[in-house]
Design an enzyme around this catalytic site. Sequence first.
Site, PDB file in Angstrom:
ATOM      1  N   SER A   1       0.999  -1.285   0.083  1.00 14.84           N
ATOM      2  CA  SER A   1      -0.020  -0.029  -0.107  1.00 14.84           C
ATOM      3  C   SER A   1       0.800   1.214   0.021  1.00 14.84           C
ATOM      4  O   SER A   1       0.426   2.351  -0.462  1.00 14.84           O
ATOM      5  CB  SER A   1      -0.878  -0.002   1.103  1.00 14.84           C
TER       6      SER A   1
ATOM      7  N   GLY B   1      -2.100  -4.456   1.273  1.00 13.76           N
ATOM      8  CA  GLY B   1      -2.013  -5.486   1.999  1.00 13.76           C
ATOM      9  C   GLY B   1      -1.300  -6.627   1.655  1.00 13.76           C
ATOM     10  O   GLY B   1      -1.329  -7.858   2.150  1.00 13.76           O
TER      11      GLY B   1
ATOM     12  N   ASN C   1       3.810  -5.337   5.898  1.00 11.11           N
ATOM     13  CA  ASN C   1       2.770  -6.286   6.209  1.00 11.11           C
ATOM     14  C   ASN C   1       3.147  -7.521   6.662  1.00 11.11           C
ATOM     15  O   ASN C   1       2.371  -8.107   7.970  1.00 11.11           O
ATOM     16  CB  ASN C   1       1.868  -6.559   5.005  1.00 11.11           C
TER      17      ASN C   1
ATOM     18  N   ASP D   1      -4.360   6.745  10.366  1.00  9.88           N
ATOM     19  CA  ASP D   1      -4.037   5.295  10.491  1.00  9.88           C
ATOM     20  C   ASP D   1      -2.757   5.519  11.213  1.00  9.88           C
ATOM     21  O   ASP D   1      -2.491   4.352  11.751  1.00  9.88           O
ATOM     22  CB  ASP D   1      -4.397   4.424   9.611  1.00  9.88           C
TER      23      ASP D   1
ATOM     24  N   HIS E   1      -0.003   5.271   6.711  1.00  8.93           N
ATOM     25  CA  HIS E   1       0.225   5.512   5.501  1.00  8.93           C
ATOM     26  C   HIS E   1       0.818   6.896   5.381  1.00  8.93           C
ATOM     27  O   HIS E   1       0.008   7.834   5.817  1.00  8.93           O
ATOM     28  CB  HIS E   1      -0.877   5.257   4.538  1.00  8.93           C
TER      29      HIS E   1
END
Length: 229
Positions: free
Chosen positions: A57, A94, A122, A205, A208
């Site tokens: 991402s 993801g 991830n 979040d 990012h």
Amino acid sequence: MKLNFKALYHFTFLLALVISASSCAEKKTETSQAQASKEAEATPETDEKIILFFGNSLTAGYGIEQDLAFPGLIQDRLDSLGKEYKVINGGLSGETTAGGVSRLDWFLEDKPDIFVLELGGNDGLRGIAISETKKNLGIIIDKVQEKYPDTEIILAGMQIPPNMGPEYSTRFAEIYPEVAQEQNVTLIPFLLENVGGINELNLPDGIHPTEEGHKIVSETVWTYLKEKV
């Protein structure tokens, strides 16, 4: 650089976000591949060289317009310098290193002159065995080198919060310089240098980058890319 982990959300939220993102990975892969196929059909063959950014991402530009993610900003810089390069954004939200291994062949149908590998974050957030992550990064690099020996490879290093314990996070960060040395590829020590853990440069979040954050990331990447174009 040490991350300011107080700026990040608790691991339970991070894990929920990653799992949610990965649940739609297959659909996004199909969409990304179909879009890339259409672009290839619509674009006449040129002497342009290819830079492939292959990641998750962070590469895909989660939460912002893809053109404003760091690969798009690299394309803008190359264009402004009159460099005949086409940047391909192979980022997928993801994505894990294992997922990268499984989808790599599709992206290698055309030779990338430069291959930027940005995967592993991830894996770390999910607590995947570090040995597995290291192995998969090596497999990806091996595949590129075996098919296209002349392709320049850049590995983007990553760090994670200590939610799995300081020993895990420390060992995780160490695998990137190890892989770079073992595979004889260029290393970006930490992709999110001067961005990770800084609230104003990240989306709510805490993971990012914002548009401004991606500008800084693009400068970091360019430091290692400019000598190869």
